[in-house]
Design a protein around this motif. Structure first.
Motif, PDB file in Angstrom:
ATOM      1  N   ASP A  55     -45.153  15.324 -27.480  1.00  0.00           N
ATOM      2  CA  ASP A  55     -45.931  14.259 -28.114  1.00  0.00           C
ATOM      3  C   ASP A  55     -45.200  12.949 -27.819  1.00  0.00           C
ATOM      4  O   ASP A  55     -44.166  12.666 -28.427  1.00  0.00           O
ATOM      5  CB  ASP A  55     -46.025  14.515 -29.617  1.00  0.00           C
ATOM      6  CG  ASP A  55     -46.905  13.514 -30.326  1.00  0.00           C
ATOM      7  OD1 ASP A  55     -47.686  12.804 -29.654  1.00  0.00           O
ATOM      8  OD2 ASP A  55     -46.795  13.424 -31.558  1.00  0.00           O
ATOM      9  N   PHE A  56     -45.704  12.178 -26.870  1.00  0.00           N
ATOM     10  CA  PHE A  56     -45.048  10.950 -26.432  1.00  0.00           C
ATOM     11  C   PHE A  56     -45.349   9.779 -27.352  1.00  0.00           C
ATOM     12  O   PHE A  56     -46.437   9.685 -27.920  1.00  0.00           O
ATOM     13  CB  PHE A  56     -45.511  10.575 -25.019  1.00  0.00           C
ATOM     14  CG  PHE A  56     -44.927  11.420 -23.935  1.00  0.00           C
ATOM     15  CD1 PHE A  56     -43.713  11.076 -23.356  1.00  0.00           C
ATOM     16  CD2 PHE A  56     -45.578  12.553 -23.480  1.00  0.00           C
ATOM     17  CE1 PHE A  56     -43.157  11.857 -22.353  1.00  0.00           C
ATOM     18  CE2 PHE A  56     -45.036  13.344 -22.483  1.00  0.00           C
ATOM     19  CZ  PHE A  56     -43.822  12.995 -21.916  1.00  0.00           C
ATOM     20  N   SER A  57     -44.382   8.877 -27.464  1.00  0.00           N
ATOM     21  CA  SER A  57     -44.630   7.583 -28.100  1.00  0.00           C
ATOM     22  C   SER A  57     -45.388   6.720 -27.088  1.00  0.00           C
ATOM     23  O   SER A  57     -45.650   7.149 -25.971  1.00  0.00           O
ATOM     24  CB  SER A  57     -43.300   6.904 -28.451  1.00  0.00           C
ATOM     25  OG  SER A  57     -42.613   6.518 -27.258  1.00  0.00           O
ATOM     26  N   ASP A  58     -45.698   5.497 -27.488  1.00  0.00           N
ATOM     27  CA  ASP A  58     -46.230   4.552 -26.513  1.00  0.00           C
ATOM     28  C   ASP A  58     -45.148   4.297 -25.476  1.00  0.00           C
ATOM     29  O   ASP A  58     -43.947   4.331 -25.779  1.00  0.00           O
ATOM     30  CB  ASP A  58     -46.609   3.230 -27.189  1.00  0.00           C
ATOM     31  CG  ASP A  58     -47.818   3.380 -28.098  1.00  0.00           C
ATOM     32  OD1 ASP A  58     -48.597   4.332 -27.916  1.00  0.00           O
ATOM     33  OD2 ASP A  58     -47.969   2.532 -28.999  1.00  0.00           O
ATOM     34  N   LYS A  59     -45.572   4.015 -24.264  1.00  0.00           N
ATOM     35  CA  LYS A  59     -44.629   3.705 -23.191  1.00  0.00           C
ATOM     36  C   LYS A  59     -43.927   2.398 -23.528  1.00  0.00           C
ATOM     37  O   LYS A  59     -44.557   1.425 -23.922  1.00  0.00           O
ATOM     38  CB  LYS A  59     -45.403   3.558 -21.879  1.00  0.00           C
ATOM     39  CG  LYS A  59     -44.535   3.393 -20.661  1.00  0.00           C
ATOM     40  CD  LYS A  59     -45.375   3.191 -19.406  1.00  0.00           C
ATOM     41  CE  LYS A  59     -46.033   4.472 -19.004  1.00  0.00           C
ATOM     42  NZ  LYS A  59     -46.604   4.400 -17.647  1.00  0.00           N
ATOM     43  N   TYR A  60     -42.592   2.369 -23.416  1.00  0.00           N
ATOM     44  CA  TYR A  60     -41.869   1.142 -23.746  1.00  0.00           C
ATOM     45  C   TYR A  60     -41.298   0.443 -22.531  1.00  0.00           C
ATOM     46  O   TYR A  60     -40.687  -0.603 -22.660  1.00  0.00           O
ATOM     47  CB  TYR A  60     -40.814   1.363 -24.836  1.00  0.00           C
ATOM     48  CG  TYR A  60     -39.764   2.423 -24.594  1.00  0.00           C
ATOM     49  CD1 TYR A  60     -38.570   2.108 -23.960  1.00  0.00           C
ATOM     50  CD2 TYR A  60     -39.959   3.715 -25.050  1.00  0.00           C
ATOM     51  CE1 TYR A  60     -37.593   3.075 -23.768  1.00  0.00           C
ATOM     52  CE2 TYR A  60     -38.982   4.677 -24.870  1.00  0.00           C
ATOM     53  CZ  TYR A  60     -37.801   4.352 -24.223  1.00  0.00           C
ATOM     54  OH  TYR A  60     -36.842   5.305 -24.036  1.00  0.00           O
ATOM     55  N   SER A 111     -34.835   9.437 -23.457  1.00  0.00           N
ATOM     56  CA  SER A 111     -34.121   9.513 -22.201  1.00  0.00           C
ATOM     57  C   SER A 111     -35.020   9.224 -21.001  1.00  0.00           C
ATOM     58  O   SER A 111     -35.068  10.004 -20.055  1.00  0.00           O
ATOM     59  CB  SER A 111     -33.469  10.894 -22.069  1.00  0.00           C
ATOM     60  OG  SER A 111     -32.422  10.863 -21.137  1.00  0.00           O
ATOM     61  N   SER A 112     -35.748   8.122 -21.048  1.00  0.00           N
ATOM     62  CA  SER A 112     -36.522   7.648 -19.891  1.00  0.00           C
ATOM     63  C   SER A 112     -37.382   8.722 -19.250  1.00  0.00           C
ATOM     64  O   SER A 112     -37.359   8.920 -18.043  1.00  0.00           O
ATOM     65  CB  SER A 112     -35.587   7.030 -18.847  1.00  0.00           C
ATOM     66  OG  SER A 112     -34.961   5.903 -19.383  1.00  0.00           O
ATOM     67  N   MET A 113     -38.161   9.386 -20.047  1.00  0.00           N
ATOM     68  CA  MET A 113     -39.028  10.446 -19.533  1.00  0.00           C
ATOM     69  C   MET A 113     -40.392   9.880 -19.152  1.00  0.00           C
ATOM     70  O   MET A 113     -41.069   9.266 -19.968  1.00  0.00           O
ATOM     71  CB  MET A 113     -39.201  11.551 -20.572  1.00  0.00           C
ATOM     72  CG  MET A 113     -40.041  12.715 -20.062  1.00  0.00           C
ATOM     73  SD  MET A 113     -40.186  14.052 -21.249  1.00  0.00           S
ATOM     74  CE  MET A 113     -38.538  14.743 -21.156  1.00  0.00           C
ATOM     75  N   SER A 114     -40.780  10.103 -17.914  1.00  0.00           N
ATOM     76  CA  SER A 114     -42.108   9.688 -17.459  1.00  0.00           C
ATOM     77  C   SER A 114     -43.171  10.543 -18.134  1.00  0.00           C
ATOM     78  O   SER A 114     -42.995  11.750 -18.305  1.00  0.00           O
ATOM     79  CB  SER A 114     -42.235   9.851 -15.943  1.00  0.00           C
ATOM     80  OG  SER A 114     -41.330   9.020 -15.276  1.00  0.00           O
ATOM     81  N   ILE A 115     -44.255   9.904 -18.507  1.00  0.00           N
ATOM     82  CA  ILE A 115     -45.376  10.606 -19.124  1.00  0.00           C
ATOM     83  C   ILE A 115     -46.244  11.175 -18.008  1.00  0.00           C
ATOM     84  O   ILE A 115     -46.734  10.441 -17.161  1.00  0.00           O
ATOM     85  CB  ILE A 115     -46.193   9.659 -20.013  1.00  0.00           C
ATOM     86  CG1 ILE A 115     -45.317   9.087 -21.127  1.00  0.00           C
ATOM     87  CG2 ILE A 115     -47.411  10.376 -20.591  1.00  0.00           C
ATOM     88  CD1 ILE A 115     -45.965   7.943 -21.906  1.00  0.00           C
ATOM     89  N   THR A 116     -46.398  12.503 -18.009  1.00  0.00           N
ATOM     90  CA  THR A 116     -47.273  13.166 -17.043  1.00  0.00           C
ATOM     91  C   THR A 116     -48.244  14.056 -17.812  1.00  0.00           C
ATOM     92  O   THR A 116     -47.980  14.436 -18.963  1.00  0.00           O
ATOM     93  CB  THR A 116     -46.482  14.034 -16.046  1.00  0.00           C
ATOM     94  OG1 THR A 116     -45.898  15.138 -16.750  1.00  0.00           O
ATOM     95  CG2 THR A 116     -45.403  13.229 -15.331  1.00  0.00           C
ATOM     96  N   ASP A 117     -49.358  14.408 -17.182  1.00  0.00           N
ATOM     97  CA  ASP A 117     -50.315  15.304 -17.834  1.00  0.00           C
ATOM     98  C   ASP A 117     -49.676  16.642 -18.172  1.00  0.00           C
ATOM     99  O   ASP A 117     -49.910  17.194 -19.245  1.00  0.00           O
ATOM    100  CB  ASP A 117     -51.546  15.509 -16.946  1.00  0.00           C
ATOM    101  CG  ASP A 117     -52.422  14.266 -16.872  1.00  0.00           C
ATOM    102  OD1 ASP A 117     -52.349  13.412 -17.791  1.00  0.00           O
ATOM    103  OD2 ASP A 117     -53.180  14.140 -15.895  1.00  0.00           O
ATOM    104  N   GLY A 131     -36.158  18.939 -12.246  1.00  0.00           N
ATOM    105  CA  GLY A 131     -37.151  18.793 -13.300  1.00  0.00           C
ATOM    106  C   GLY A 131     -37.722  17.396 -13.442  1.00  0.00           C
ATOM    107  O   GLY A 131     -38.534  17.151 -14.322  1.00  0.00           O
ATOM    108  N   SER A 132     -37.331  16.469 -12.580  1.00  0.00           N
ATOM    109  CA  SER A 132     -37.803  15.081 -12.684  1.00  0.00           C
ATOM    110  C   SER A 132     -39.102  14.883 -11.898  1.00  0.00           C
ATOM    111  O   SER A 132     -39.467  15.695 -11.045  1.00  0.00           O
ATOM    112  CB  SER A 132     -36.738  14.121 -12.145  1.00  0.00           C
ATOM    113  OG  SER A 132     -36.579  14.307 -10.742  1.00  0.00           O
ATOM    114  N   THR A 133     -39.782  13.795 -12.197  1.00  0.00           N
ATOM    115  CA  THR A 133     -40.973  13.449 -11.415  1.00  0.00           C
ATOM    116  C   THR A 133     -40.579  13.132  -9.973  1.00  0.00           C
ATOM    117  O   THR A 133     -41.355  13.359  -9.056  1.00  0.00           O
ATOM    118  CB  THR A 133     -41.728  12.258 -12.040  1.00  0.00           C
ATOM    119  OG1 THR A 133     -40.826  11.161 -12.217  1.00  0.00           O
ATOM    120  CG2 THR A 133     -42.343  12.636 -13.380  1.00  0.00           C
TER     121      THR A 133
END
Length: 169
Positions: free
Chosen positions: A75-80, A62-68, A111-113
């Motif tokens: 556990d994120f996949s590679d950014k697509y 669901s289009s989640m931005s990777i943040t620290d 809860g979004s960036t």
């Protein structure tokens, strides 16, 4: 698979209520690859990670931005894909810089960036930041005049705000 079906063009529903969009296409490709049927769980955005931790579903697509901060529990996949966020306001709202938004109401997803940015940058500049459960609710309130704009993903805001006259930075 958890999805937020209010985030067009990434995840939204067809006229007959079926999930569709870019993230759903990614999910279906994953399910095909691992030879499992996709089962979608609709989830409001700010409950995505808590739902994963509670084992309500196995995956968030669901289009989640990777943040620290998120990497501590997800556990994120590679950014697509990569797309920046954008401040977007109704066409009749003057917007030259953050100070021009003083006193305006800007909707964001809880809860979004984008909420984190708005609380840290817009609120101190005198902008009234209004958190929402879903982006489609933000657009409804922009159209009805209860909001002046939003901070959202630039691709999503183009697809999701088709009936909102916008200008942005």
């Amino acid at each position: 698979m958890a999805i937020d079906p209010t985030y067009e063009p990434f995840t939204f529903k067809t006229a007959d209520g079926q999930p569709t969009g870019f993230d759903v296409d990614i999910a279906e490709a994953i399910c095909t690859e691992i030879k499992h049927k996709c089962v979608y769980v609709e989830q409001v955005w700010d409950s995505m990670i808590p739902g994963l931790q509670a084992k309500k579903y196995d995956v968030i697509v669901s289009s989640m931005s990777i943040t620290d901060e998120r990497k501590q529990v997800v556990d994120f996949s590679d950014k697509y894909y990569n797309t920046p966020s954008r401040i977007v306001v109704k066409a009749d709202t003057p917007f030259t810089d953050l100070s021009s938004l003083k006193g305006k109401k800007i909707g964001v997803i809880k809860g979004s960036t984008q909420e984190k940015y708005a609380m840290g940058e817009l609120r101190p500049a005198g902008v009234n930041v209004v958190p929402y459960e879903a982006q489609d609710q933000v657009y409804l309130d922009i159209r009805s005049g209860r909001l002046d704009g939003t901070v959202a993903d630039s691709v999503e805001v183009t697809g999701g705000s088709r009936s909102v006259a916008t200008s942005g930075l």
